[in-house]
Design an enzyme around this catalytic site. Structure first.
Site, mmCIF file in Angstrom:
data_model
loop_
_atom_site.group_PDB
_atom_site.id
_atom_site.type_symbol
_atom_site.label_atom_id
_atom_site.label_comp_id
_atom_site.label_asym_id
_atom_site.label_seq_id
_atom_site.Cartn_x
_atom_site.Cartn_y
_atom_site.Cartn_z
ATOM 1 N N LYS A 1 53.178 8.325 -20.226
ATOM 2 C CA LYS A 1 53.504 8.923 -18.996
ATOM 3 C C LYS A 1 52.256 9.173 -18.512
ATOM 4 C CE LYS A 1 54.079 12.723 -16.996
ATOM 5 N NZ LYS A 1 53.651 12.436 -15.983
ATOM 6 N N GLU B 1 52.093 11.541 -12.433
ATOM 7 C CA GLU B 1 52.846 11.064 -11.236
ATOM 8 C C GLU B 1 52.256 10.775 -9.959
ATOM 9 O OE1 GLU B 1 52.795 13.998 -12.770
ATOM 10 O OE2 GLU B 1 53.707 15.499 -11.742
ATOM 11 N N GLY C 1 45.375 17.469 -20.002
ATOM 12 C CA GLY C 1 45.490 18.114 -18.886
ATOM 13 C C GLY C 1 45.276 19.608 -18.778
ATOM 14 N N THR D 1 49.611 23.990 -19.362
ATOM 15 C CA THR D 1 50.477 22.947 -19.570
ATOM 16 C C THR D 1 50.354 22.568 -20.904
ATOM 17 O OG1 THR D 1 50.586 22.234 -17.243
ATOM 18 C CG2 THR D 1 51.654 20.742 -18.874
ATOM 19 N N GLY D 2 49.202 22.373 -21.640
ATOM 20 C CA GLY D 2 48.941 22.007 -23.179
ATOM 21 C C GLY D 2 49.696 22.986 -23.901
ATOM 22 N N GLU E 1 43.659 17.856 -25.322
ATOM 23 C CA GLU E 1 42.281 17.583 -24.571
ATOM 24 C C GLU E 1 42.517 18.678 -23.376
ATOM 25 O OE1 GLU E 1 39.700 14.561 -23.869
ATOM 26 O OE2 GLU E 1 38.338 15.831 -22.784
ATOM 27 N N CYS F 1 37.125 17.550 -16.686
ATOM 28 C CA CYS F 1 37.022 18.546 -17.605
ATOM 29 C C CYS F 1 35.855 18.911 -18.373
ATOM 30 C CB CYS F 1 38.169 18.185 -18.771
ATOM 31 S SG CYS F 1 37.697 16.496 -19.467
ATOM 32 N N GLU G 1 39.065 27.871 -14.495
ATOM 33 C CA GLU G 1 38.422 26.361 -13.928
ATOM 34 C C GLU G 1 38.736 25.920 -12.664
ATOM 35 O OE1 GLU G 1 40.852 23.012 -16.087
ATOM 36 O OE2 GLU G 1 38.888 21.997 -16.690
HETATM 37 O O1 TXE Z 1 47.734 19.519 -14.610
HETATM 38 P P1 TXE Z 1 48.755 19.277 -15.875
HETATM 39 P P2 TXE Z 1 47.542 19.534 -13.104
HETATM 40 C C1 TXE Z 1 43.554 21.075 -14.690
HETATM 41 C C2 TXE Z 1 42.682 21.516 -13.648
HETATM 42 C C3 TXE Z 1 43.722 21.601 -12.602
HETATM 43 C C4 TXE Z 1 45.052 21.940 -13.181
HETATM 44 C C5 TXE Z 1 46.393 21.660 -12.887
HETATM 45 O O2 TXE Z 1 42.161 22.742 -13.795
HETATM 46 O O3 TXE Z 1 43.473 22.146 -11.612
HETATM 47 O O4 TXE Z 1 44.928 21.524 -14.759
HETATM 48 O O5 TXE Z 1 46.548 20.152 -12.634
HETATM 49 C C6 TXE Z 1 51.815 16.616 -17.137
HETATM 50 N N1 TXE Z 1 55.436 19.132 -20.154
HETATM 51 N N2 TXE Z 1 43.408 19.763 -15.480
HETATM 52 O O6 TXE Z 1 48.994 20.575 -12.676
HETATM 53 O O7 TXE Z 1 50.300 19.989 -15.398
HETATM 54 C C7 TXE Z 1 51.784 15.981 -15.743
HETATM 55 O O8 TXE Z 1 52.814 15.170 -15.150
HETATM 56 C C8 TXE Z 1 54.513 17.967 -20.375
HETATM 57 C C9 TXE Z 1 42.603 19.557 -16.452
HETATM 58 O O9 TXE Z 1 47.867 18.074 -12.583
HETATM 59 O O10 TXE Z 1 48.116 19.777 -16.906
HETATM 60 C C10 TXE Z 1 50.502 15.202 -16.151
HETATM 61 O O11 TXE Z 1 50.730 14.063 -16.534
HETATM 62 N N3 TXE Z 1 53.927 17.272 -19.493
HETATM 63 C C11 TXE Z 1 42.423 18.287 -17.017
HETATM 64 C C12 TXE Z 1 49.849 16.128 -16.855
HETATM 65 O O12 TXE Z 1 50.731 16.767 -17.671
HETATM 66 C C13 TXE Z 1 53.755 17.946 -18.292
HETATM 67 C C14 TXE Z 1 43.265 17.024 -16.169
HETATM 68 C C15 TXE Z 1 48.543 16.945 -16.456
HETATM 69 O O13 TXE Z 1 49.125 17.709 -15.636
HETATM 70 C C16 TXE Z 1 54.185 19.235 -17.944
HETATM 71 C C17 TXE Z 1 43.996 17.498 -15.151
HETATM 72 C C18 TXE Z 1 55.115 19.775 -19.217
HETATM 73 N N4 TXE Z 1 55.755 20.709 -18.844
HETATM 74 C C19 TXE Z 1 44.143 18.859 -14.932
HETATM 75 N N5 TXE Z 1 53.991 19.711 -16.694
HETATM 76 C C20 TXE Z 1 41.354 17.814 -17.937
HETATM 77 N N6 TXE Z 1 41.277 18.557 -19.058
HETATM 78 O O14 TXE Z 1 40.668 16.914 -17.657
HETATM 79 C C21 TXE Z 1 53.013 18.715 -16.240
HETATM 80 N N7 TXE Z 1 53.133 17.792 -17.328
#
Ligand code: TXE
Length: 499
Positions: free
Chosen positions: A188, A191, A241, A245-246, A263, A297, A395
């Protein structure tokens, strides 16, 4: 239209993408969809399906069936390697098209997208070698009546949830490693940035990957991502991510105790000692901040400088930042790209305001810049930051750098490690002893000395503390997606237990 013209300007029409299950495209007709506006131009460029849990169930069933048919899991490593090498060649042949869509959807500069797509091909090439060399252990020291082997086998069906900041390279840092041992995958993408993950489906199919081994479902995190984490027929989840959310993914994955690799976020220190080559360090700090507009990240977002050179170093960094070229993402000269969404731009600028409220000085940047219809944030330096301020602990995920000072090696390490995160760190010094002491003391999964954000397929990626669990990349990245089986084999006649 020739190749160069086709990928030179924002397209006039929106590109429609279906989703991909069991080797076939499913179209979007009658489905809810999501339009993606290009961050660099403010124009709609693509549309994807908002898949449902039922779509995910179908994708997982296809992945499971392919795994059970052993069309991929049951063939030799050399055959898998041949497919992975064909994928690498196909990626290299389509660099311009993939980079173009990566830039349109993410807002990253085209030169960076091209480099990332080429690097992605390198991961497939590296994993071709890994597919052939993956092995276990033997124990020939259990005595005359026993022989031991430890085997590795694919975990089965892997669910891959990817972020928006590096759609194709994050995919490539995982997918070929997952495929190398024979797993099936359901991906996935974010989006906001699904195009290149979907385009990869055609590349894999044309390269000979059997149907059902690679499936892509598009849609939102709370709907499809959450369902992947919860799914009882997925054996392992790999998530990249935010830490928040992790945590949700890790909790949901407990439904069937699936393996998890995460990660997550970072707040990575750039530790600059007075004896460093300050010119090099300032250049590295500017790059580490501006790369992917700080939406990275491993972005070097905390600048921890030895007090005696802090003023001089600050001036050097400001000078570098003032020369960074920001703007038109399709211009090969552009270095600093756009911010992924309006909401995220507000979040970054909100942190700049918070920094002011907390007592920091905005030395440069701190404002939104609108060019070519896109949204950008000027490279920003906050000085007078203390490590207990929120801007130093959270972050920000934008081009915002927090400057702090230290007097001793111990203090530098204390500041660097006083963070919930432990993803990356950079150390700038010409004193080898100091570099090694700090490298050993710093809590970070990736550590650079006199450079930053360097890497390639061979070395693993991952974090300490709240930056994640597990490692991607390198030999460990392949092993991560395997189960270990410990086997004892008796030799000769059994000594009876029942006399
Ligand atoms: O990340 P999400 P977002 C950090 C960065 C950013 C913040 C928010 O600080 O400002 O996260 O970004 C999917 N169950 N990073 O909201 O939510 C989502 O659809 C399962 C750090 O975009 O973590 C996407 O595919 N999956 C980072 C993915 O998770 C879910 C990279 C990442 O989204 C979900 C990105 C759920 N409940 C953001 N909710 C890095 N470490 O590089 C969302 N997703």
């Amino acid at each position: 239209m020739d190749h160069a013209t086709a990928f030179a300007a924002v397209p006039e029409t929106v590109r429609e993408f279906g989703f991909f299950i069991d080797g076939t495209w499913r179209d979007t007709a009658g489905r809810d969809t999501l339009l993606r506006s290009s961050p660099g131009y403010g124009r709609d460029v693509s549309r994807v399906t908002l898949c449902t849990r039922a779509d995910l169930d179908e994708a997982v069933a296809a992945a499971r069936a392919a795994f059970k048919r052993r069309v991929w899991s049951g063939i030799g490593g050399a055959e898998r390697a041949a497919v992975l090498l064909r994928v690498a060649r196909a990626i290299r042949a389509r660099v311009e098209e993939l980079a173009f869509w990566e830039t349109l959807e993410t807002g990253k500069p085209i030169s960076q997208s091209r480099a990332e797509i080429n690097d992605a091909a390198g991961h497939f090439e590296y994993c071709a070698g890994q597919a052939q060399s993956l092995s276990g252990e033997t124990f020939n020291n259990h005595g005359d009546d026993m022989f031991g082997v430890v085997t590795r086998e694919p975990v089965g069906v892997v669910g891959l949830i990817n972020p928006w900041n590096f759609p194709f390279i994050v995919l490539a840092e995982r997918l070929p490693y997952i495929l190398a041992s024979g797993n099936s995958v359901v991906v996935k993408p974010s989006e906001m940035t699904s195009a290149t993950t979907l385009m990869c489906a055609d590349i894999l199919k044309e390269s000979g990957l059997p149907d059902g081994v690679y499936n892509v479902v598009t849609g939102t995190g709370p709907e499809v991502g959450q369902a992947i984490a919860e799914h009882r027929d997925i054996d392992m989840v790999s998530f990249t991510g935010s830490t928040r959310t992790g945590e949700a993914v890790l909790k949901a994955s407990a439904a069937n105790f699936k393996k998890a690799s995460l990660e997550l976020g970072g707040k990575n220190p750039q530790i600059v000692f007075a004896d460093a080559d300050l010119e090099d360090a300032a250049d590295g700090v500017a790059f580490g901040l501006c790369f992917n507009a700080g939406q990275c990240c491993v972005s070097g977002s905390r600048l921890v400088v030895e007090e005696s050179v802090a003023e001089r170093f600050k001036a050097l960094v400001v000078e570098k930042l003032s020369k960074v070229k920001l703007g038109d993402c399709l211009d090969p000269e552009t270095q600093l790209g756009a911010i992924v969404s309006e909401q995220h731009c507000d979040k970054i600028l909100g942190y700049v305001d918070l920094g002011r409220q907390e007592g920091a000085d905005v030395v440069c940047g701190g404002e939104r810049v609108s060019v070519s219809g896109g949204r950008f944030v000027a490279p920003t330096l906050l000085a007078g930051v203390r490590n207990d301020m929120r801007v130093a602990r959270e972050e920000i995920f934008g081009p915002v750098l927090c400057l702090m000072t230290f007097r001793t090696v111990e203090e530098a390490l204390e500041i660097a490690n006083d963070s919930p995160y432990g993803l990356a760190a950079s150390i700038w010094t010409k004193d080898i002893d100091k570099a090694l002491r700090v490298m050993r003391g710093v809590q970070a999964g990736r550590t650079w000395v006199n450079t930053t954000i360097a890497g390639g397929p061979g070395q693993p990626l991952g974090g300490f503390k709240q930056s994640g669990i597990g490692r991607e990349g390198g030999r460990m990245g392949v092993e991560e997606y395997t189960e270990v089986k410990s086997v004892h084999i008796a030799i000769g006649k059994r000594t009876p237990w029942v006399k």
